[in-house]
Enzyme design. Structure first.
Site, PDB file in Angstrom:
ATOM      1  N   ARG A 108       0.723  -8.778  10.130  1.00 52.25           N
ATOM      2  CA  ARG A 108       1.330  -8.350  11.396  1.00 52.25           C
ATOM      3  C   ARG A 108       1.070  -9.403  12.468  1.00 52.25           C
ATOM      4  NH1 ARG A 108      -0.332  -3.332   8.820  1.00 52.25           N
ATOM      5  NH2 ARG A 108      -2.450  -4.110   8.789  1.00 52.25           N
ATOM      6  N   SER A 177      -8.758  -9.376   7.231  1.00 52.21           N
ATOM      7  CA  SER A 177      -9.295  -8.174   6.562  1.00 52.21           C
ATOM      8  C   SER A 177      -9.965  -8.487   5.232  1.00 52.21           C
ATOM      9  CB  SER A 177      -8.160  -7.166   6.364  1.00 52.21           C
ATOM     10  OG  SER A 177      -7.556  -6.897   7.587  1.00 52.21           O
ATOM     11  N   ASP A 230     -10.671  -6.216  10.484  1.00 52.52           N
ATOM     12  CA  ASP A 230      -9.774  -5.180  11.024  1.00 52.52           C
ATOM     13  C   ASP A 230     -10.529  -3.913  11.421  1.00 52.52           C
ATOM     14  OD1 ASP A 230      -8.264  -3.827   7.988  1.00 52.52           O
ATOM     15  OD2 ASP A 230     -10.204  -4.735   8.299  1.00 52.52           O
TER      16      ASP A 230
HETATM   17  N1  LIG Z   1       3.209   6.955   2.016  1.00 53.21           N
HETATM   18  C1  LIG Z   1       2.007   6.530   1.592  1.00 53.21           C
HETATM   19  N2  LIG Z   1       1.183   7.367   0.927  1.00 53.21           N
HETATM   20  C2  LIG Z   1      -0.021   6.942   0.494  1.00 53.21           C
HETATM   21  N3  LIG Z   1      -0.497   5.688   0.683  1.00 53.21           N
HETATM   22  C3  LIG Z   1       0.285   4.835   1.355  1.00 53.21           C
HETATM   23  C4  LIG Z   1       1.569   5.190   1.839  1.00 53.21           C
HETATM   24  N4  LIG Z   1       2.106   4.102   2.454  1.00 53.21           N
HETATM   25  C5  LIG Z   1       1.187   3.109   2.347  1.00 53.21           C
HETATM   26  N5  LIG Z   1       0.110   3.556   1.693  1.00 53.21           N
HETATM   27  C6  LIG Z   1      -1.087   2.782   1.364  1.00 53.21           C
HETATM   28  O1  LIG Z   1      -1.458   2.011   2.508  1.00 53.21           O
HETATM   29  C7  LIG Z   1      -1.596   0.650   2.138  1.00 53.21           C
HETATM   30  C8  LIG Z   1      -1.141  -0.232   3.290  1.00 53.21           C
HETATM   31  O2  LIG Z   1      -2.058  -0.013   4.321  1.00 53.21           O
HETATM   32  P1  LIG Z   1      -1.862  -0.748   5.727  1.00 53.21           P
HETATM   33  O3  LIG Z   1      -3.049  -0.411   6.528  1.00 53.21           O
HETATM   34  O4  LIG Z   1      -0.517  -0.424   6.238  1.00 53.21           O
HETATM   35  O5  LIG Z   1      -1.800  -2.275   5.355  1.00 53.21           O
HETATM   36  P2  LIG Z   1      -2.979  -3.264   4.947  1.00 53.21           P
HETATM   37  O6  LIG Z   1      -3.752  -2.574   3.892  1.00 53.21           O
HETATM   38  O7  LIG Z   1      -2.246  -4.461   4.445  1.00 53.21           O
HETATM   39  O8  LIG Z   1      -3.761  -3.517   6.186  1.00 53.21           O
HETATM   40  C9  LIG Z   1      -0.737   0.448   0.922  1.00 53.21           C
HETATM   41  O9  LIG Z   1      -1.326  -0.564   0.079  1.00 53.21           O
HETATM   42  C10 LIG Z   1      -0.784   1.799   0.240  1.00 53.21           C
HETATM   43  O10 LIG Z   1      -1.833   1.827  -0.696  1.00 53.21           O
HETATM   44  O1  LIG Z   2      -6.613  -3.276   6.046  1.00 53.85           O
HETATM   45  P1  LIG Z   2      -6.896  -3.487   4.588  1.00 53.85           P
HETATM   46  O2  LIG Z   2      -6.140  -4.606   4.017  1.00 53.85           O
HETATM   47  O3  LIG Z   2      -6.764  -2.235   3.821  1.00 53.85           O
HETATM   48  O4  LIG Z   2      -8.442  -3.934   4.537  1.00 53.85           O
HETATM   49  C1  LIG Z   2      -9.489  -3.018   4.564  1.00 53.85           C
HETATM   50  C2  LIG Z   2     -10.740  -3.705   4.015  1.00 53.85           C
HETATM   51  O5  LIG Z   2     -10.444  -4.198   2.710  1.00 53.85           O
HETATM   52  C3  LIG Z   2     -11.595  -4.762   2.056  1.00 53.85           C
HETATM   53  O6  LIG Z   2     -11.239  -5.155   0.766  1.00 53.85           O
HETATM   54  C4  LIG Z   2     -12.108  -5.961   2.845  1.00 53.85           C
HETATM   55  O7  LIG Z   2     -13.267  -6.522   2.229  1.00 53.85           O
HETATM   56  C5  LIG Z   2     -12.426  -5.550   4.276  1.00 53.85           C
HETATM   57  O8  LIG Z   2     -12.803  -6.676   5.045  1.00 53.85           O
HETATM   58  C6  LIG Z   2     -11.220  -4.861   4.914  1.00 53.85           C
HETATM   59  O9  LIG Z   2     -11.588  -4.383   6.191  1.00 53.85           O
END
Ligand SMILES: Nc1ncnc2c1ncn2[C@@H]1O[C@H](COP(=O)(O)OP(=O)(O)O)[C@@H](O)[C@H]1O
Ligand SMILES: O=P(O)(O)OC[C@H]1O[C@@H](O)[C@H](O)[C@@H](O)[C@@H]1O
Length: 500
Positions: A108, A177, A230
């Site tokens: 993002r 993250s 994060d």
């Molecule tokens: N509708 C949903 N129901 C359950 N889990 C979801 C859904 N949409 C996304 N997710 C989970 O959330 C994760 C994405 O989390 P997010 O916080 O948006 O991004 P990131 O993990 O890259 O920071 C996806 O990998 C998936 O496992």
């Molecule tokens: O926001 P995401 O991608 O789900 O990350 C959550 C956590 O995922 C873990 O695998 C990382 O070691 C952490 O640093 C991070 O905070």
């Protein structure tokens, strides 16, 4: 009766017997099959059980490991990383700041115009892009160039509503993250990759230096003024709106937690004690491990075949990257051992990560009488047509076992943090415990309703109504983006100018 008639009668009788025998055999095999399914389900339920007594042991173990991780480097599986954030946003921050948030699935970019105490966020814009899977396992420069080019495009679209004093550099809060050993608020080396990332050449490198070089390659004149995890960003963003926020938990692709620790309670910290007397700690709780965790053979096999065997065990039990994969492994076993989907094993069910958690969530939330969502997902995604209602119900039962185990363990983790900071009871030292807020974020927590509600209910079950009444667990949507921009503001190179 003529000879022909007798023959016909005998043949018909024989055929009828044969059919009856077939039906009996089918029914016996079918009942044997469903008995096997029931047995495997019962075993899964038992192995995944999280009675409240076990959850309390997990919470206690989490608090113990937090102490150990603060006592010395390597003192625990919990890295308890110093964030160098010892002043959370005051709300007086002003100006234009950018945030980059590299997560496990999404990337993002965000810009925010801050208006200070009275006006807070004047305007914000953001864009989200999925990270191409190949970049997660490719070269370091390729990944950082992808990030920097997305940033360059986003900066180019900056409109009139955002303004920067003449002569100033645009500043960035970089949310990364993954586990980083920070050496300052704006520098730190990557300890290891997690989730689906695996780029050896970045390990041990300063990720701010990597990004800065990529930004220069884009011809951008920008500076990273804060590097944060994060969870730390979510904590900062949460505190911006609610002064009672003491911890933040991410349940997204991965999982992690950060919280505000008293600076004098960090034996391994040999730096100057911050004036605030506080330090935000990035726990990296995904790496938590305890004999009290209910691990199954499915979890063991998933871990053995993962990019990071024996690492991130807690994360592999509860986060979005893995819940769907656990479900897939259980369904594959039932297809093989109990012919759950008939006499063949659906080939797609053999493919790792073929069943993602959003699909699991959609099936788990199916309230139709014939479970048609479950049927459609099994058919469209796994190539399993014409499933019986009985089989669909088994799928939902497994979703429930796997998701509730994850949610209950996450609740135990939160309880462990509150125990560490003395907020897990209603009264402490004769004083009533103040209102305590835990900021939550992440796509799993935000979108998986049954998971989120189970986490909340479990937390109340563990603490009891009285103690739980002073604790608020709430969604702090995209806190890490705003939080990163706020921390960039509070560590801006122009801050002294503004204060003078
Ligand atoms: N509708 C949903 N129901 C359950 N889990 C979801 C859904 N949409 C996304 N997710 C989970 O959330 C994760 C994405 O989390 P997010 O916080 O948006 O991004 P990131 O993990 O890259 O920071 C996806 O990998 C998936 O496992
Ligand atoms: O926001 P995401 O991608 O789900 O990350 C959550 C956590 O995922 C873990 O695998 C990382 O070691 C952490 O640093 C991070 O905070």
């Amino acid at each position: 009766m003529g000879k022909a008639a007798v023959t016909t009668a005998v043949v018909c009788a024989a055929a009828a017997c044969a059919v009856a025998a077939l039906v009996v055999r089918y029914r016996m095999r079918s009942s044997g099959r469903w008995a096997r399914v029931a047995a495997l389900l019962k075993e899964l339920e038992e192995r995944c059980a999280t009675p409240v007594g076990k959850l309390r042991q997990v919470a206690d173990a989490m608090a113990v490991e937090m102490h150990a991780g603060l006592a010395s480097e390597g003192g625990s599986k919990l890295k308890m990383l110093i964030s160098y954030v010892n002043n959370l946003p005051t709300g007086e921050e002003t100006g234009l700041f950018y945030a980059l948030d590299l997560g496990g699935t999404n990337f993002r970019v965000l810009r925010v115009q801050l208006g200070g105490k009275e006006r807070h966020v004047l305007k914000q814009e953001f864009e989200e892009v999925s990270i191409p899977p190949l970049l997660m396992v490719g070269g370091s420069d390729e990944l950082f160039d992808f990030i920097a080019s997305a940033l360059a495009k986003f900066v180019a679209s900056e409109g009139e509503d955002f303004h920067l004093p003449v002569g100033r550099q645009r500043e960035i809060g970089f949310t990364f993250s993954f586990p980083v050993r920070q050496t300052s608020i704006a520098s730190g080396t990557l300890i290891k990759w997690t989730k689906g990332f695996n780029i050896d050449e970045t390990v041990g490198e300063d990720v701010v230096a990597e990004l800065t070089r990529a930004i220069e390659r884009q011809g951008l004149d920008m500076r990273v003024s804060a590097l944060i995890n994060d969870t730390v960003g979510t904590l900062a963003g949460g505190r911006y709106h609610d002064n009672d926020v003491v911890a933040a938990v991410i349940l997204g692709t991965g999982t992690n937690a950060a919280y505000v620790e008293r600076a004098h309670a960090i034996p391994k910290w040999h730096g100057l004690l911050p004036k605030s007397g506080e330090m935000v700690i990035n726990m990296e709780w995904g790496n938590f491990r305890s004999s009290h965790l209910p691990l199954t053979d499915y979890d063991q096999a998933l871990d053995n075949e993962s990019l990071n065997p024996s690492e991130q065990i807690f994360e592999k039990l509860i986060s979005g990257m893995y819940l769907g994969e656990i479900l897939r492994r259980v369904l594959l076993q039932l297809a093989k051992e109990a012919s759950l989907f008939g006499d063949y094993v659906p080939p797609k069910l053999e493919i790792p990560f073929m069943l993602r958690t959003p699909v699991m969530s959609a099936m788990h939330h199916d309230t139709s009488p014939d479970l048609k969502v479950v049927g459609a997902k099994l058919k469209d995604l796994l190539g399993i047509p014409n499933t019986s209602l009985k089989a669909r119900k088994v799928v939902v039962q497994i979703c429930d076992i796997v998701a509730r185990r994850g949610a209950r363990l996450a609740a135990a983790g939160v309880a462990g943090i509150l125990k560490k900071v003395g907020r897990d009871t209603a009264v402490k030292g004769g004083e009533s415990v103040p209102r305590t807020v835990v900021a939550m974020d992440g796509g799993l927590y935000e979108h998986y309703t049954i998971f989120r509600e189970c986490l909340q209910a479990t937390f109340e079950e563990m603490l009891g109504a009285e103690a739980a009444a002073s604790v608020v667990i709430k969604l702090a949507n995209d806190g890490s983006g705003i939080g990163a921009a706020l921390l960039a503001a509070s560590h801006s190179q122009y801050r002294e100018l503004e204060q003078s």
